[in-house]
Design a protein around this motif. Structure first.
Motif, PDB file in Angstrom:
ATOM      1  N   GLU A  10     -29.212 -56.001  42.951  1.00 35.48           N
ATOM      2  CA  GLU A  10     -28.219 -57.003  43.332  1.00 35.48           C
ATOM      3  C   GLU A  10     -27.008 -56.269  43.909  1.00 35.48           C
ATOM      4  O   GLU A  10     -26.461 -55.365  43.285  1.00 35.48           O
ATOM      5  CB  GLU A  10     -27.796 -57.818  42.122  1.00 35.48           C
ATOM      6  CG  GLU A  10     -26.790 -58.876  42.468  1.00 35.48           C
ATOM      7  CD  GLU A  10     -26.322 -59.646  41.242  1.00 35.48           C
ATOM      8  OE1 GLU A  10     -25.423 -60.468  41.418  1.00 35.48           O
ATOM      9  OE2 GLU A  10     -26.827 -59.412  40.134  1.00 35.48           O
ATOM     10  N   ILE A  11     -26.614 -56.639  45.101  1.00 37.57           N
ATOM     11  CA  ILE A  11     -25.476 -55.992  45.763  1.00 37.57           C
ATOM     12  C   ILE A  11     -24.227 -56.813  45.446  1.00 37.57           C
ATOM     13  O   ILE A  11     -24.167 -58.007  45.746  1.00 37.57           O
ATOM     14  CB  ILE A  11     -25.690 -55.893  47.283  1.00 37.57           C
ATOM     15  CG1 ILE A  11     -26.923 -55.037  47.577  1.00 37.57           C
ATOM     16  CG2 ILE A  11     -24.438 -55.322  47.950  1.00 37.57           C
ATOM     17  CD1 ILE A  11     -27.312 -54.998  49.030  1.00 37.57           C
ATOM     18  N   THR A  12     -23.253 -56.171  44.805  1.00 39.07           N
ATOM     19  CA  THR A  12     -22.010 -56.877  44.452  1.00 39.07           C
ATOM     20  C   THR A  12     -20.860 -56.503  45.380  1.00 39.07           C
ATOM     21  O   THR A  12     -19.926 -57.271  45.545  1.00 39.07           O
ATOM     22  CB  THR A  12     -21.599 -56.572  43.003  1.00 39.07           C
ATOM     23  OG1 THR A  12     -21.433 -55.161  42.858  1.00 39.07           O
ATOM     24  CG2 THR A  12     -22.657 -57.074  42.027  1.00 39.07           C
ATOM     25  N   THR A  13     -20.917 -55.338  45.974  1.00 36.59           N
ATOM     26  CA  THR A  13     -19.842 -54.880  46.856  1.00 36.59           C
ATOM     27  C   THR A  13     -20.460 -54.118  48.019  1.00 36.59           C
ATOM     28  O   THR A  13     -21.374 -53.313  47.819  1.00 36.59           O
ATOM     29  CB  THR A  13     -18.864 -53.942  46.126  1.00 36.59           C
ATOM     30  OG1 THR A  13     -18.346 -54.610  44.985  1.00 36.59           O
ATOM     31  CG2 THR A  13     -17.720 -53.530  47.030  1.00 36.59           C
ATOM     32  N   ALA A  14     -19.972 -54.371  49.192  1.00 35.27           N
ATOM     33  CA  ALA A  14     -20.445 -53.642  50.364  1.00 35.27           C
ATOM     34  C   ALA A  14     -19.243 -53.302  51.236  1.00 35.27           C
ATOM     35  O   ALA A  14     -18.298 -54.087  51.346  1.00 35.27           O
ATOM     36  CB  ALA A  14     -21.439 -54.483  51.152  1.00 35.27           C
ATOM     37  N   TYR A  15     -19.274 -52.125  51.817  1.00 31.98           N
ATOM     38  CA  TYR A  15     -18.228 -51.692  52.731  1.00 31.98           C
ATOM     39  C   TYR A  15     -18.826 -51.637  54.125  1.00 31.98           C
ATOM     40  O   TYR A  15     -19.938 -51.141  54.308  1.00 31.98           O
ATOM     41  CB  TYR A  15     -17.688 -50.315  52.343  1.00 31.98           C
ATOM     42  CG  TYR A  15     -16.990 -50.313  51.014  1.00 31.98           C
ATOM     43  CD1 TYR A  15     -15.660 -50.719  50.917  1.00 31.98           C
ATOM     44  CD2 TYR A  15     -17.647 -49.918  49.858  1.00 31.98           C
ATOM     45  CE1 TYR A  15     -15.020 -50.738  49.698  1.00 31.98           C
ATOM     46  CE2 TYR A  15     -17.016 -49.930  48.633  1.00 31.98           C
ATOM     47  CZ  TYR A  15     -15.706 -50.337  48.557  1.00 31.98           C
ATOM     48  OH  TYR A  15     -15.060 -50.358  47.349  1.00 31.98           O
ATOM     49  N   ALA A  16     -18.105 -52.144  55.095  1.00 32.04           N
ATOM     50  CA  ALA A  16     -18.601 -52.141  56.470  1.00 32.04           C
ATOM     51  C   ALA A  16     -17.501 -51.613  57.390  1.00 32.04           C
ATOM     52  O   ALA A  16     -16.315 -51.805  57.142  1.00 32.04           O
ATOM     53  CB  ALA A  16     -18.996 -53.549  56.884  1.00 32.04           C
ATOM     54  N   ILE A  17     -17.925 -50.947  58.430  1.00 38.19           N
ATOM     55  CA  ILE A  17     -16.988 -50.445  59.441  1.00 38.19           C
ATOM     56  C   ILE A  17     -17.251 -51.224  60.718  1.00 38.19           C
ATOM     57  O   ILE A  17     -18.380 -51.263  61.213  1.00 38.19           O
ATOM     58  CB  ILE A  17     -17.186 -48.934  59.687  1.00 38.19           C
ATOM     59  CG1 ILE A  17     -16.931 -48.158  58.394  1.00 38.19           C
ATOM     60  CG2 ILE A  17     -16.271 -48.454  60.802  1.00 38.19           C
ATOM     61  CD1 ILE A  17     -17.250 -46.676  58.501  1.00 38.19           C
ATOM     62  N   ALA A  18     -16.204 -51.845  61.232  1.00 38.92           N
ATOM     63  CA  ALA A  18     -16.333 -52.615  62.472  1.00 38.92           C
ATOM     64  C   ALA A  18     -16.450 -51.659  63.649  1.00 38.92           C
ATOM     65  O   ALA A  18     -15.922 -50.550  63.633  1.00 38.92           O
ATOM     66  CB  ALA A  18     -15.128 -53.533  62.643  1.00 38.92           C
ATOM     67  N   ALA A  19     -17.122 -52.110  64.664  1.00 45.50           N
ATOM     68  CA  ALA A  19     -17.278 -51.293  65.873  1.00 45.50           C
ATOM     69  C   ALA A  19     -15.915 -51.080  66.524  1.00 45.50           C
ATOM     70  O   ALA A  19     -14.996 -51.888  66.369  1.00 45.50           O
ATOM     71  CB  ALA A  19     -18.220 -51.997  66.842  1.00 45.50           C
ATOM     72  N   GLU A  20     -15.781 -49.976  67.226  1.00 39.24           N
ATOM     73  CA  GLU A  20     -14.529 -49.640  67.915  1.00 39.24           C
ATOM     74  C   GLU A  20     -14.129 -50.760  68.858  1.00 39.24           C
ATOM     75  O   GLU A  20     -14.923 -51.202  69.686  1.00 39.24           O
ATOM     76  CB  GLU A  20     -14.709 -48.329  68.693  1.00 39.24           C
ATOM     77  CG  GLU A  20     -13.432 -47.778  69.291  1.00 39.24           C
ATOM     78  CD  GLU A  20     -12.506 -47.197  68.238  1.00 39.24           C
ATOM     79  OE1 GLU A  20     -11.289 -47.291  68.408  1.00 39.24           O
ATOM     80  OE2 GLU A  20     -13.020 -46.649  67.244  1.00 39.24           O
ATOM     81  N   GLY A  21     -12.914 -51.248  68.709  1.00 38.40           N
ATOM     82  CA  GLY A  21     -12.394 -52.287  69.588  1.00 38.40           C
ATOM     83  C   GLY A  21     -12.813 -53.698  69.199  1.00 38.40           C
ATOM     84  O   GLY A  21     -12.448 -54.657  69.875  1.00 38.40           O
ATOM     85  N   ALA A  22     -13.579 -53.840  68.112  1.00 37.57           N
ATOM     86  CA  ALA A  22     -14.032 -55.171  67.689  1.00 37.57           C
ATOM     87  C   ALA A  22     -12.878 -55.941  67.054  1.00 37.57           C
ATOM     88  O   ALA A  22     -11.962 -55.355  66.479  1.00 37.57           O
ATOM     89  CB  ALA A  22     -15.171 -55.039  66.693  1.00 37.57           C
TER      90      ALA A  22
END
Length: 189
Positions: A10-22
């Motif tokens: 079960e995933i409770t936390t996720a970190y994401a990086i937005a694409a450059e300029g998004a």
């Protein structure tokens, strides 16, 4: 992950990086549309809020520093004034003995400068302890302040204290010049 481990946790936390300029807000809105996502926070927004708080804090720090400087100047001025007033007969005696105005001022103000230097050194140590205490008291969940004082700050504070003492001594020099020898020596204590 599931193909390698055989199960999906079960995933409770996720970190994401937005694409450059998004557009971060648009990306966050798209992620929020997923059924399994309950909240999204953009670290860029957090960074902007913290930077704005720090800019506001700089004005408060400047105000406190100016008030502390005014207090230091007032205290040194009052102590010097009391010192001269209490020693008026001694100062008059020195003048009668032939000391010129500069020699008299050096005699009187040397003590003030030595006490100011000693107070400055003691104050730096006590100030470090007070700073650590205050910083410990203002902990909040979003951020924590580093209890760190640069060596330049110690030097600047000490030099500024000595400058205040020298300015006060320069102002009080004129009071020393106006000491009337005859009137001071004939007064009864």
């Amino acid at each position: 992950y599931a193909s390698q481990m055989g199960y999906m946790p079960e995933i409770t936390t996720a970190y994401a990086i937005a694409a450059e300029g998004a557009d971060i807000h648009k990306t966050a809105a798209e992620i929020m549309n997923e059924d399994s996502v309950s909240a999204v926070s953009a670290s860029a927004d957090m960074r902007t809020r913290i930077n704005n708080m720090m800019e506001s804090l700089n004005y408060i720090i400047l105000f406190v520093a100016l008030c502390a400087g005014a207090l230091a100047f007032t205290v040194i001025y009052n102590l010097t004034n009391i010192n001269i007033t209490e020693r008026i007969r001694e100062i008059a005696t020195i003048k009668v003995l032939g000391f010129n105005s500069v020699e008299t001022a050096l005699y009187v103000f040397r003590e003030n400068l030595i006490m100011t230097a000693m107070g400055g050194i003691l104050g730096l140590g006590l100030g470090k302890l007070l700073h650590a205490f205050v910083m410990e008291q203002i902990k909040i969940d979003l951020m924590r302040f580093d209890v760190r004082i640069l060596p330049f700050s110690y030097i600047f504070a000490f030099v500024l204290t000595i400058v205040f003492a020298v300015v006060v001594d320069a102002v009080m020099f004129f009071k020393l010049k106006r000491v009337n020898m005859a009137e001071s020596l004939k007064s009864i204590e």
